[in-house]
Structures are given as structure tokens and as C-alpha cells.
Design a protein around this motif. Structure first.
Motif, mmCIF file in Angstrom:
data_model
loop_
_atom_site.group_PDB
_atom_site.id
_atom_site.type_symbol
_atom_site.label_atom_id
_atom_site.label_comp_id
_atom_site.label_asym_id
_atom_site.label_seq_id
_atom_site.Cartn_x
_atom_site.Cartn_y
_atom_site.Cartn_z
ATOM 1 N N GLU A 198 52.272 43.278 26.291
ATOM 2 C CA GLU A 198 53.215 42.504 27.096
ATOM 3 C C GLU A 198 52.527 41.947 28.338
ATOM 4 N N TYR A 199 51.571 42.720 28.862
ATOM 5 C CA TYR A 199 50.793 42.302 30.008
ATOM 6 C C TYR A 199 49.319 42.240 29.627
ATOM 7 N N VAL A 200 48.585 41.362 30.268
ATOM 8 C CA VAL A 200 47.159 41.240 29.999
ATOM 9 C C VAL A 200 46.422 42.416 30.645
ATOM 10 N N THR A 201 45.633 43.123 29.870
ATOM 11 C CA THR A 201 44.854 44.248 30.388
ATOM 12 C C THR A 201 43.598 43.725 31.062
ATOM 13 N N THR A 202 43.383 44.146 32.308
ATOM 14 C CA THR A 202 42.192 43.703 33.039
ATOM 15 C C THR A 202 41.286 44.857 33.442
ATOM 16 N N SER A 203 41.725 46.078 33.285
ATOM 17 C CA SER A 203 40.930 47.240 33.682
ATOM 18 C C SER A 203 39.742 47.439 32.741
ATOM 19 N N LYS A 204 38.549 47.482 33.306
ATOM 20 C CA LYS A 204 37.356 47.709 32.492
ATOM 21 C C LYS A 204 37.406 49.075 31.810
ATOM 22 N N THR A 205 37.895 50.078 32.534
ATOM 23 C CA THR A 205 37.973 51.433 31.967
ATOM 24 C C THR A 205 38.908 51.463 30.773
ATOM 25 N N THR A 206 40.081 50.853 30.920
ATOM 26 C CA THR A 206 41.049 50.833 29.821
ATOM 27 C C THR A 206 40.512 50.061 28.624
ATOM 28 N N ALA B 181 36.544 41.337 30.715
ATOM 29 C CA ALA B 181 37.468 41.817 31.750
ATOM 30 C C ALA B 181 37.499 40.858 32.934
ATOM 31 N N GLU B 182 36.335 40.352 33.332
ATOM 32 C CA GLU B 182 36.270 39.408 34.448
ATOM 33 C C GLU B 182 37.011 38.117 34.112
ATOM 34 N N ALA B 183 36.858 37.656 32.859
ATOM 35 C CA ALA B 183 37.551 36.437 32.432
ATOM 36 C C ALA B 183 39.064 36.645 32.440
ATOM 37 N N CYS B 184 39.516 37.825 32.002
ATOM 38 C CA CYS B 184 40.951 38.126 31.992
ATOM 39 C C CYS B 184 41.493 38.202 33.422
ATOM 40 N N LYS B 185 40.731 38.813 34.334
ATOM 41 C CA LYS B 185 41.157 38.894 35.733
ATOM 42 C C LYS B 185 41.315 37.499 36.336
ATOM 43 N N SER B 186 40.405 36.604 35.977
ATOM 44 C CA SER B 186 40.462 35.239 36.490
ATOM 45 C C SER B 186 41.735 34.533 36.025
ATOM 46 N N VAL B 187 42.107 34.738 34.769
ATOM 47 C CA VAL B 187 43.325 34.131 34.238
ATOM 48 C C VAL B 187 44.553 34.671 34.961
ATOM 49 N N VAL B 188 44.622 35.988 35.114
ATOM 50 C CA VAL B 188 45.771 36.610 35.781
ATOM 51 C C VAL B 188 45.869 36.125 37.230
#
Length: 417
Positions: A43-51, A80-87
Motif C-alpha cells: 500500500e505504501y512504497v518501502t524505502t528502508s534499506k534494512t527492510t 532504495a535511493e530511487a524510491c526515496k526520491s519518488v516519495v
């Protein structure tokens, strides 16, 4: 404060090793895309590198027949960095879609690459390969001699890129830097240099220095003509020459942007600025009508200024660009009709000046207000102008001696700051 540099080094790769590197690139990109696809499943985009590591590491290694663990983690970090940028873009009300990885590259660190004086050892999908550096003379005045061959810099990692049939390793170097700014130039009493970017003028500083886009536009048009003529031929020879034209164009523009970035940093140092403030570059094409080539130039210029300023203890920041071209830096009145092309005349207080210079001052003011609203005790005193200082409320105070406006300053009326 760490000083970081990136040095591009061509590699001499034989045909067998080239096949392995191509397979490694494809596997790395597949791994990064797999992680992104997984991050977007919920439902939400995961951005945590650990997860993402916990949820994808074993699957990626299994599906890639045991791809090197370090490269799997590097691909995960990239994803993860690309996903964080989108969010981040979504949070700012911007449009953004799920990232896709197509540019052929691999990210290496000290676990997956070993850097020697004359060659590098790289992890691949099938063990390691060694590739010799193609280097200029060690005594030549190049980034290689200044950073790569220097005992002051430590090699921290690299990105391998494949372009136009060549393998190039972008080696990251780092050293511990010391600020050369004086005690007076602390964040508590320092100043801000505002910088506006645009098409007609590539950069305009709040001190009144203009770097015009005439040379950039001239050569961009020349290279477009050359490519157009070659494309009409349609031969293999013409295709190779189109690629050569592209390399020459990029090389020329990079030299130009390095020169401008050097002069921007020098402008900040001469005016004892502790911060250089740019507008956020995210949607600059939509705001300015810039071409893709201009957007590339803006990104490179910001990148060059950022790492060169760091060597002198100067921060480089981006601020929200909303209405910086429409707002009067003198009284604060904002209206679309304040600006007419390159001219700016406030409908309320009748302040007149060059529109880009007005915008550069607003960018500096935007940074001051952001710091003030954050309740930061180390708010700089003001924005540096060509003949004095402007405080956070727009108030002007003249300098004891007139500030340098630079050899690139055009003859605009800055008499009112």
C-alpha cells in the motif's frame, strides 16, 4: 569536512572480460529493478534499506544464481535511493512514477573492487577480472594527478559505466578537508550568495555577476547541425561520427561548466559567503522552458559548485523556487506582470532591475527565511549584493567598500541594490 572528488578512468578490457562485465551490468540492473518492483507492491512504497534487504536479499541471490553479495546490496541501495526520491517528490506535490534502471552501470565499493596503482580488480557474475587503467602521464595537470595519484586522497569506491563501446570507471576519492573560511565567516555572521539559473543567462549571482548562455547556445546549435548532417548519410561511418560529436560536445560543455563553477565559488569566497543558494532544480525545465541540454548543464553546474565549495567550507543548498521570478526583492509584492522578459518592474513600489538579478536576490532571501523559520540560532545575516547586504526583511545596507561584480557582469542598473 570531507572533500570528495570523482575521477573518470578508461579501462583496457579484453573481449572475454567484456562479456563478463556486460553480464554483470545486466544482472546488477535486474537486481535493482527487482527491489524497486518489490518496494512498490504494498500500500505504501518501502524505502528502508534494512527492510528491503530483509525482504529481497535472499530472493535476488537465488534468482541470479548467487550474484555477488556486495553487488546485490549495492543494487538494493540504488533501488532504495530511487524510491526515496519518488516519495519525496510525491510529498512535495510533484509527479513521479516507479523508477526503471536502463543506464548500463554497476556500483562498486571496497568489498567488490580492489584499486591498485595501475589496474583495478572487479567482482563479476563469475569471479573477478582485472582491467588496466588507461591513464595520462602522472605528472600531467589532470584530475588523475591531483586526486587519483595523490597521497592525500583515499579511494572509496567507483561506478562502472559502459558507453559508446568503452568501459569507464568513475572512481570516488575522499580526503579530510579543513575550512579556509575566516572566523568572521561563521554561520552566525556569514552571508548567502543567491544564484539564479536560466536559458539566456546560465547563472546570475546576487552580487550582480552574470554568466551568459551565448557560448553554450552557440555550440549546442553547431553540434546539432553536425549531427543532423551526419544523420542524413545513414552509414556506419556516419553513426560512429555522431557518437564522436556527442563526446566532443559533452567535453566542451564540461570544461565551460567547470570554469563557471570555479568563478561562482571564487565569487562566494571573495564576498565571505558561507552559503551558496540555488533554486530547486527538480522542475526547472517546466519553469524556464529550458531544453534537455540546459537541464543537463544546470545539474552539472550545481554538482561542480557543490563539491568545489565544500573544499572551502561553503555550504550549497537548494530552495523552493516558487515565485522567485515574480516577487519583488525590494518590497515583497508578488505578481506575474512584475516580470516582462528579462526586465523586472514592481507594480507596487516601481523597483526596476534585471529579472534574473532580482530572482537571484529572492533565492538568497528564501534561504534566509527558511533558516529563520526553522528557529536555527545560526542564521546568516543577509544576502550578499553587488554593493552591500540585504537582510531577511529586504532591508539594504551598503558595504564599506564596493563588492566585486566580476568580469562577467553585464552593464545593468544595480544602483538600488
Amino acid at each position: 569536512m570531507d572533500v570528495r572528488r570523482t575521477v573518470p578512468v578508461a579501462l583496457d578490457v579484453d573481449s572475454d572480460d567484456a562479456v563478463l562485465l556486460e553480464d554483470t551490468v545486466n544482472t546488477f540492473l535486474w537486481s535493482a529493478q527487482y527491489v524497486v518492483d518489490h518496494a512498490f507492491k504494498g500500500e505504501y512504497v518501502t524505502t528502508s534499506k534494512t527492510t528491503l534487504d530483509d525482504e529481497t536479499y535472499d530472493e535476488v541471490r537465488e534468482k541470479t544464481d548467487g550474484f555477488n553479495g556486495g553487488l546485490v546490496q549495492a543494487a538494493r541501495n540504488k533501488a532504495a535511493e530511487a524510491c526515496k526520491s519518488v516519495v519525496a517528490r510525491w510529498k512535495n506535490g510533484k509527479k513521479a512514477s516507479k523508477p526503471t534502471f536502463t543506464s548500463p552501470h554497476v556500483v562498486y565499493d571496497k568489498r567488490t573492487a580492489t584499486f591498485h596503482d595501475e589496474y583495478v580488480s572487479l567482482a563479476t557474475t563469475d569471479g573477478r577480472i582485472e582491467a588496466d587503467y588507461v591513464l595520462p602521464d602522472e605528472d600531467s595537470d589532470t584530475p588523475h594527478s591531483e586526486y587519483l595519484f595523490s597521497d592525500e586522497y583515499e579511494t572509496t569506491g567507483a561506478e562502472l559505466h559502459y558507453r559508446d563501446g568503452s568501459w569507464v570507471l568513475h572512481i570516488h576519492c575522499k580526503k579530510e578537508g579543513e575550512s579556509d573560511t575566516s572566523e568572521k565567516a561563521t554561520p552566525e555572521n556569514g552571508t548567502v550568495l543567491g544564484v539564479d539559473l536560466g536559458v539566456n543567462n546560465l547563472a546570475v549571482a546576487s552580487t550582480g555577476t552574470f554568466w551568459t548562455g551565448d557560448e553554450f547556445d552557440h555550440w549546442r546549435q553547431e553540434y546539432e547541425k553536425r549531427r543532423g548532417s551526419l544523420q542524413q548519410c545513414g552509414t556506419h561511418w556516419a553513426h560512429e561520427n555522431i557518437q564522436a560529436v556527442g563526446r566532443k560536445e559533452e567535453g566542451r560543455f564540461k570544461l565551460m561548466l567547470h570554469r563557471i563553477s570555479n568563478e561562482l565559488v571564487a565569487e562566494a569566497r571573495e564576498n565571505e559567503c558561507t552559503v551558496i543558494a540555488f533554486e530547486d532544480l527538480t522542475d526547472i525545465r517546466e519553469r524556464t522552458g529550458a531544453s534537455w541540454g540546459h537541464k543537463w548543464a544546470f545539474d552539472r553546474l550545481y554538482e561542480y559548485v557543490e563539491y568545489k565549495a565544500a573544499e572551502h567550507g561553503i555550504k550549497v543548498e537548494q530552495v523552493d523556487p516558487e515565485n522567485t521570478s515574480r516577487r519583488c526583492s525590494h518590497c515583497g509584492f508578488t505578481h506575474p506582470d512584475n516580470r516582462d522578459g528579462e526586465g523586472f518592474e514592481c507594480l507596487k513600489c516601481e523597483y526596476e532591475n534585471h529579472a534574473d538579478y532580482n530572482a537571484a536576490k529572492n533565492i538568497g532571501l528564501r534561504y534566509l527565511r527558511r533558516r529563520q523559520n526553522a528557529g536555527d540560532g545560526g542564521v546568516p545575516l543577509g544576502v550578499r549584493l553587488n554593493s552591500g547586504m540585504m537582510n531577511v526583511n529586504g532591508g539594504y545596507s551598503p558595504a564599506a567598500t564596493e563588492a566585486r561584480t566580476g568580469v562577467h557582469a553585464e552593464s545593468h542598473d544595480f544602483s538600488r541594490g
